[in-house]
Scaffold this motif. Structure first.
Motif, short mmCIF file in Angstrom:
data_model
loop_
_atom_site.label_atom_id
_atom_site.label_comp_id
_atom_site.label_asym_id
_atom_site.label_seq_id
_atom_site.Cartn_x
_atom_site.Cartn_y
_atom_site.Cartn_z
N TRP A 270 22.80 8.30 -27.62
CA TRP A 270 21.87 7.53 -26.79
C TRP A 270 22.68 6.72 -25.77
O TRP A 270 23.70 6.10 -26.13
CB TRP A 270 21.04 6.57 -27.64
CG TRP A 270 19.96 7.22 -28.42
CD1 TRP A 270 20.00 7.62 -29.72
CD2 TRP A 270 18.63 7.52 -27.96
NE1 TRP A 270 18.80 8.18 -30.09
CE2 TRP A 270 17.94 8.12 -29.03
CE3 TRP A 270 17.95 7.36 -26.74
CZ2 TRP A 270 16.62 8.56 -28.93
CZ3 TRP A 270 16.65 7.79 -26.64
CH2 TRP A 270 15.99 8.38 -27.73
N ARG B 93 22.09 4.23 -21.95
CA ARG B 93 21.10 3.47 -21.20
C ARG B 93 21.65 3.11 -19.82
O ARG B 93 22.87 3.03 -19.63
CB ARG B 93 20.69 2.21 -21.95
CG ARG B 93 21.80 1.18 -22.12
CD ARG B 93 21.32 0.05 -23.04
NE ARG B 93 22.35 -0.98 -23.22
CZ ARG B 93 22.24 -1.99 -24.08
NH1 ARG B 93 21.14 -2.13 -24.82
NH2 ARG B 93 23.21 -2.87 -24.18
N ARG C 106 25.36 4.13 -16.09
CA ARG C 106 24.89 4.53 -17.41
C ARG C 106 25.96 4.20 -18.45
O ARG C 106 27.14 4.49 -18.25
CB ARG C 106 24.58 6.02 -17.43
CG ARG C 106 23.88 6.51 -18.67
CD ARG C 106 23.50 7.97 -18.56
NE ARG C 106 22.59 8.20 -17.46
CZ ARG C 106 22.06 9.40 -17.20
NH1 ARG C 106 22.35 10.43 -17.95
NH2 ARG C 106 21.25 9.55 -16.18
N VAL D 17 25.39 3.79 -25.89
CA VAL D 17 24.71 2.91 -26.84
C VAL D 17 25.07 3.28 -28.28
O VAL D 17 25.56 2.44 -29.03
CB VAL D 17 23.18 2.97 -26.66
CG1 VAL D 17 22.49 2.13 -27.73
CG2 VAL D 17 22.79 2.49 -25.26
N ASP E 152 18.86 -5.82 -23.06
CA ASP E 152 18.67 -4.44 -23.52
C ASP E 152 17.75 -3.66 -22.60
O ASP E 152 17.56 -2.45 -22.79
CB ASP E 152 18.09 -4.42 -24.94
CG ASP E 152 19.05 -4.98 -25.97
OD1 ASP E 152 18.58 -5.72 -26.87
OD2 ASP E 152 20.26 -4.69 -25.90
N TYR F 33 16.50 4.43 -21.24
CA TYR F 33 17.27 4.98 -22.35
C TYR F 33 17.20 6.50 -22.33
O TYR F 33 16.11 7.08 -22.21
CB TYR F 33 16.76 4.44 -23.68
CG TYR F 33 17.20 3.02 -23.94
CD1 TYR F 33 16.69 1.95 -23.21
CD2 TYR F 33 18.16 2.73 -24.91
CE1 TYR F 33 17.11 0.66 -23.44
CE2 TYR F 33 18.60 1.44 -25.15
CZ TYR F 33 18.07 0.40 -24.40
OH TYR F 33 18.50 -0.88 -24.61
#
Length: 129
Positions: A36, A38, A45, A48, A90, A94
């Motif tokens: 993953w 984000r 980018r 995660v 956050d 994603y």
């Protein structure tokens, strides 16, 4: 080659939890390590979390370790990201990603953007303060 579709994004408040899912098409999902990533507005980018193709190993960025949990179900061609104690920082789109990995690297996890072969379209997560 698999195709990836993410779901589960949305708008939540700080401190809330949210779960993301990524479903892969195709019959070879178990031969891919998954990750993953984000991307926040104006930023690159970033990694995660990652999980090995065998699900034996996981790895997290320090910013989410202890709050996020990555898991996979090879029988359902699904990788999930459970996000707890969410923070405004956050907030991002994603993406799930897949990297073809040979069996002898079944326990490897991968953290670099450039290492992944296949990407989903992304799902927006917004955390309000």
């Amino acid at each position: 080659q698999v195709q990836l579709v993410e779901s589960g994004g949305g708008l939540v408040q700080a401190g809330d939890s949210l779960g993301l899912s990524c479903v892969a098409s195709g019959r070879t999902f178990s031969s891919y390590a998954m990750g993953w990533f984000r991307q926040a507005p104006g930023k690159e980018r970033e990694f995660v979390a990652a999980i090995s193709r065998s699900a034996s190993n996981t790895y997290y960025d320090y910013s989410v370790k202890g709050r996020f949990l990555i898991s996979r179900d090879n029988a359902k061609n699904t990788v999930s990201l459970q996000m707890n104690s969410l923070k405004p920082e956050d907030t991002a789109v994603y993406y799930c990603a897949a990297k073809s990995a040979p069996a002898y690297r079944g326990s490897y996890t991968y953290t670099g953007n450039y290492e992944y072969d296949i990407w989903g379209q992304g799902t927006q997560v917004t955390v309000s303060s």
